[in-house]
Enzyme design. Structure first.
Site, PDB file in Angstrom:
ATOM      1  N   CYS A   1     -58.232   7.935 -28.603  1.00 44.99           N
ATOM      2  CA  CYS A   1     -57.441   7.144 -27.662  1.00 44.99           C
ATOM      3  C   CYS A   1     -56.727   6.027 -28.429  1.00 44.99           C
ATOM      4  CB  CYS A   1     -58.359   6.551 -26.604  1.00 44.99           C
ATOM      5  SG  CYS A   1     -57.518   5.433 -25.468  1.00 44.99           S
TER       6      CYS A   1
ATOM      7  N   CYS B   1     -58.471   2.499 -27.142  1.00 44.60           N
ATOM      8  CA  CYS B   1     -59.860   2.084 -27.360  1.00 44.60           C
ATOM      9  C   CYS B   1     -60.551   2.846 -28.480  1.00 44.60           C
ATOM     10  CB  CYS B   1     -60.664   2.219 -26.073  1.00 44.60           C
ATOM     11  SG  CYS B   1     -61.057   3.931 -25.634  1.00 44.60           S
TER      12      CYS B   1
ATOM     13  N   CYS C   1     -51.963  18.526 -21.670  1.00 42.65           N
ATOM     14  CA  CYS C   1     -50.628  18.168 -22.153  1.00 42.65           C
ATOM     15  C   CYS C   1     -50.606  16.643 -22.288  1.00 42.65           C
ATOM     16  CB  CYS C   1     -49.600  18.656 -21.133  1.00 42.65           C
ATOM     17  SG  CYS C   1     -47.898  18.383 -21.599  1.00 42.65           S
TER      18      CYS C   1
HETATM   19 FE    FE Z   1     -59.344   4.684 -24.239  1.00 46.78          FE
END
Ligand code: FE
Length: 137
Positions: A56, A59, A128
């Protein structure tokens, strides 16, 4: 899971918008925190198939493995599954006149993209995902 509830996240990262703004580029902020979509074919990540993980962008939770990445020709990085069942959350999304399942980071709620039921076997799923929502690691 969009209807029956998402799994408990492994941990939570919760920051205010101003804090995300300070950590992210304007483009990353628009996509991840404001549910934006990057233009198709805008990232070299679509054609990247080196081993590794995709985390991510907000984070740093690892979300996808390169082993599940495939070339969907959609213009966005595409995966058949997440690295673990509890790192991605699913939400009904009826925006833009379509019925879709939105995917978010289950740790920090970053918008990732959508998941469609037209992927390759064995999952049959196509995640996606905006390249701006991911960091290769
Ligand atoms: Fe995250």
């Amino acid at each position: 899971m969009a209807r029956d509830g998402n799994p408990q996240p492994p941990r939570r990262v919760e920051l205010k918008d101003a804090e995300w703004r300070a950590r992210l580029t304007p483009e990353q902020f628009r996509v991840t925190r404001q549910k934006g979509t990057e233009p198709a074919h805008s990232s070299a990540m679509c054609a990247l198939f080196e081993p590794g993980r995709y985390a991510c962008a907000c984070c740093a939770t690892e979300l996808f493995d390169a082993g599940s990445k495939f070339d969907s020709h959609s213009g966005w990085p595409s995966f058949t599954q997440a690295v673990a069942p509890d790192v991605v959350a699913y939400h009904d999304d009826s925006s833009h006149g379509m019925t879709r399942i939105e995917t978010t980071c289950n740790v920090c709620d970053a918008h990732l993209g959508h998941v469609f039921p037209d992927g390759p076997a064995p999952s049959g799923l196509r995640y996606c995902i905006n390249a701006l929502s991911l960091t290769k690691c």
